[in-house]
Design an enzyme around this catalytic site. Structure first.
Site, PDB file in Angstrom:
ATOM      1  N   ASP A  36       0.858  -1.183   0.000  1.00 15.82           N
ATOM      2  CA  ASP A  36       0.000   0.000   0.000  1.00 15.82           C
ATOM      3  C   ASP A  36       0.897   1.237   0.000  1.00 15.82           C
ATOM      4  O   ASP A  36       1.214   1.800   1.045  1.00 15.82           O
ATOM      5  CB  ASP A  36      -0.913  -0.027   1.227  1.00 15.82           C
ATOM      6  CG  ASP A  36      -1.939   1.101   1.218  1.00 15.82           C
ATOM      7  OD1 ASP A  36      -1.862   1.958   0.320  1.00 15.82           O
ATOM      8  OD2 ASP A  36      -2.797   1.124   2.116  1.00 15.82           O
ATOM      9  N   HIS A  37       1.305   1.657  -1.198  1.00 12.86           N
ATOM     10  CA  HIS A  37       2.263   2.751  -1.367  1.00 12.86           C
ATOM     11  C   HIS A  37       1.641   3.909  -2.132  1.00 12.86           C
ATOM     12  O   HIS A  37       0.691   3.734  -2.894  1.00 12.86           O
ATOM     13  CB  HIS A  37       3.488   2.271  -2.150  1.00 12.86           C
ATOM     14  CG  HIS A  37       4.502   1.571  -1.316  1.00 12.86           C
ATOM     15  ND1 HIS A  37       5.843   1.618  -1.598  1.00 12.86           N
ATOM     16  CD2 HIS A  37       4.381   0.812  -0.202  1.00 12.86           C
ATOM     17  CE1 HIS A  37       6.513   0.907  -0.692  1.00 12.86           C
ATOM     18  NE2 HIS A  37       5.640   0.411   0.149  1.00 12.86           N
ATOM     19  N   SER A 104       3.880   0.883  10.869  1.00 14.65           N
ATOM     20  CA  SER A 104       4.136   2.275  11.247  1.00 14.65           C
ATOM     21  C   SER A 104       4.579   3.131  10.071  1.00 14.65           C
ATOM     22  O   SER A 104       4.746   4.341  10.211  1.00 14.65           O
ATOM     23  CB  SER A 104       5.183   2.338  12.363  1.00 14.65           C
ATOM     24  OG  SER A 104       6.380   1.697  11.975  1.00 14.65           O
ATOM     25  N   GLY A 105       4.762   2.532   8.882  1.00 17.84           N
ATOM     26  CA  GLY A 105       4.923   3.305   7.661  1.00 17.84           C
ATOM     27  C   GLY A 105       6.340   3.683   7.295  1.00 17.84           C
ATOM     28  O   GLY A 105       7.294   3.428   8.035  1.00 17.84           O
ATOM     29  N   GLU A 106       6.461   4.301   6.113  1.00 14.02           N
ATOM     30  CA  GLU A 106       7.742   4.805   5.612  1.00 14.02           C
ATOM     31  C   GLU A 106       7.568   6.259   5.184  1.00 14.02           C
ATOM     32  O   GLU A 106       6.517   6.646   4.686  1.00 14.02           O
ATOM     33  CB  GLU A 106       8.224   3.999   4.389  1.00 14.02           C
ATOM     34  CG  GLU A 106       8.243   2.499   4.562  1.00 14.02           C
ATOM     35  CD  GLU A 106       6.995   1.854   3.983  1.00 14.02           C
ATOM     36  OE1 GLU A 106       6.155   2.569   3.372  1.00 14.02           O
ATOM     37  OE2 GLU A 106       6.827   0.645   4.172  1.00 14.02           O
ATOM     38  N   ASN A 109       6.073   7.276   1.623  1.00 17.23           N
ATOM     39  CA  ASN A 109       4.658   7.367   1.310  1.00 17.23           C
ATOM     40  C   ASN A 109       3.889   8.345   2.189  1.00 17.23           C
ATOM     41  O   ASN A 109       2.893   8.920   1.755  1.00 17.23           O
ATOM     42  CB  ASN A 109       4.011   5.985   1.445  1.00 17.23           C
ATOM     43  CG  ASN A 109       4.692   4.959   0.577  1.00 17.23           C
ATOM     44  OD1 ASN A 109       4.724   5.093  -0.633  1.00 17.23           O
ATOM     45  ND2 ASN A 109       5.268   3.936   1.192  1.00 17.23           N
ATOM     46  N   GLY A 174      11.113  -4.931  15.338  1.00 18.22           N
ATOM     47  CA  GLY A 174      11.785  -5.024  16.618  1.00 18.22           C
ATOM     48  C   GLY A 174      10.834  -5.543  17.677  1.00 18.22           C
ATOM     49  O   GLY A 174       9.637  -5.740  17.424  1.00 18.22           O
ATOM     50  N   ALA A 177       7.462  -3.414  18.619  1.00 22.60           N
ATOM     51  CA  ALA A 177       6.362  -3.562  17.662  1.00 22.60           C
ATOM     52  C   ALA A 177       5.760  -4.962  17.737  1.00 22.60           C
ATOM     53  O   ALA A 177       4.549  -5.136  17.566  1.00 22.60           O
ATOM     54  CB  ALA A 177       6.844  -3.264  16.250  1.00 22.60           C
ATOM     55  N   THR A 191       9.536  -9.075   7.667  1.00 20.69           N
ATOM     56  CA  THR A 191      10.189  -9.204   6.362  1.00 20.69           C
ATOM     57  C   THR A 191      11.525  -9.931   6.456  1.00 20.69           C
ATOM     58  O   THR A 191      12.233 -10.032   5.455  1.00 20.69           O
ATOM     59  CB  THR A 191      10.415  -7.814   5.729  1.00 20.69           C
ATOM     60  OG1 THR A 191      11.201  -7.011   6.613  1.00 20.69           O
ATOM     61  CG2 THR A 191       9.079  -7.129   5.456  1.00 20.69           C
TER      62      THR A 191
END
Length: 323
Positions: A36-37, A104-106, A109, A174, A177, A191
């Site tokens: 979802d980007h 928590s996203g990048e 995006n 980590g 999370a 991942t």
């Protein structure tokens, strides 16, 4: 073990992603998972359609296969109230086949809406926790309000709710999370084949499915597979600390100039040798993951699906920890 097909929304347009989903269902994959980007990782990839519209079309074009986001960030580009509504709608349209992958996203995006993507991982985790609490509240039904440190909800209600809420799989890089995944989610998403993430999740009380992405690049020869993956997917070797921070594809282009085909061969299952795919998959099984998502960077999606159906599937399903 369930096996998923990764829909690379940065590499293909929406029509092709739907077509691949239909192929994946026919080939026996258990689910498809879509990124979802807003932007692709690299300009050469050339795509980034709206994942939720693609998922709705896939739900209408398929009958059995599960659907999942891998993953959605519900804090900046989307408010969690919107994701709660979208996920509930998709669960209804897919007859309960949808899993909501949350992370928590990048910066890549999230910065596009003009809001500051937090530098602090601690703040990102706080926002993720609040978002998950808001989604959970709205899925309980009725009008809901929420006052958090970072996020608010005012007198909101999701009117169309499925009989059973979608599974929430929370991405973790980590231990903190992973603990959030156990406390507020129904599954874990990762991942890397890291047993410490699974251990942290379980120690915090998590007992749901554990998803992990496995990088592959199918072609009839190893060299073609490695070269294609280097061209389009070398960003995957930068590591999460880099992947979460860079703002645009041009920055990933600069950050990956030193990646070589030998680096790809070390981390990807490249080519068409079954033994190499099993070799790359085994550490994920050993680490405790039970949902394996195949992320193919190869040049021929149809050939990869055929390889999976006739050779790879039985080999992967037969894997056991320590096998």
């Amino acid at each position: 073990m369930q096996i998923g097909y990764k829909l690379a929304a940065e590499a293909f347009g929406p029509e092709e992603l739907v077509r691949q989903s239909v192929l994946a269902e026919r080939a026996g994959f258990d689910f498809v998972e879509i990124s979802d980007h807003y932007h692709p990782w690299l300009e050469v990839q050339g795509h980034s359609p709206f994942a939720w519209a693609v998922l709705g079309t896939i739900a209408a074009r398929t009958e059995r296969i599960g659907l999942a986001t891998g993953v959605t960030c519900p804090t900046l580009r989307y408010h969690p109230a919107i994701i709660a509504q979208a996920a509930a709608t998709l669960a209804l349209l897919s007859d309960g086949r949808f899993t909501l992958g949350i992370g928590s996203g990048e910066r890549l995006n999230e910065h596009v809406v003009g809001l500051e993507f937090p530098d602090s991982v601690r703040v990102r985790h706080q926002m993720l926790r609040e978002a998950l609490e808001i989604i959970g509240l709205l899925w309980q039904g009725g009008y809901r309000s929420y006052e958090g440190q970072h996020l608010r909800l005012e007198d909101a209600r999701v009117f169309d709710l499925p009989p059973t809420p979608p599974l929430l799989a929370v991405a973790a890089g980590g231990a903190e999370a992973a603990r959030i995944a156990a406390e507020l989610g129904g599954g874990l998403f990762a991942t890397e084949p890291r047993a410490d993430l699974v251990d942290a999740y379980r120690e915090a009380g998590g007992d749901g499915p554990r998803y992990a992405e496995m990088a592959v690049s199918y072609a009839t020869d190893e060299g073609t597979a490695a070269h294609t993956a280097l061209t389009t997917n070398r960003w995957a070797l930068t590591g999460w600390k880099v992947m979460s921070e860079l703002p645009n594809p041009v920055n990933f282009e600069a950050a990956t100039t030193t990646v070589r085909e030998s680096d790809i061969l070390e981390q990807f299952a490249c080519g068409n040798k079954l033994s190499r795919y099993v070799e790359v998959a085994q550490p994920f099984v050993d680490a405790g993951f039970d949902r394996l998502v195949l992320m193919n960077a190869g040049p021929e999606p149809e050939a990869f699906v055929d390889f999976y159906q006739h050779e790879l599937e039985p080999a992967l399903r037969a894997l056991t920890p320590g096998g």
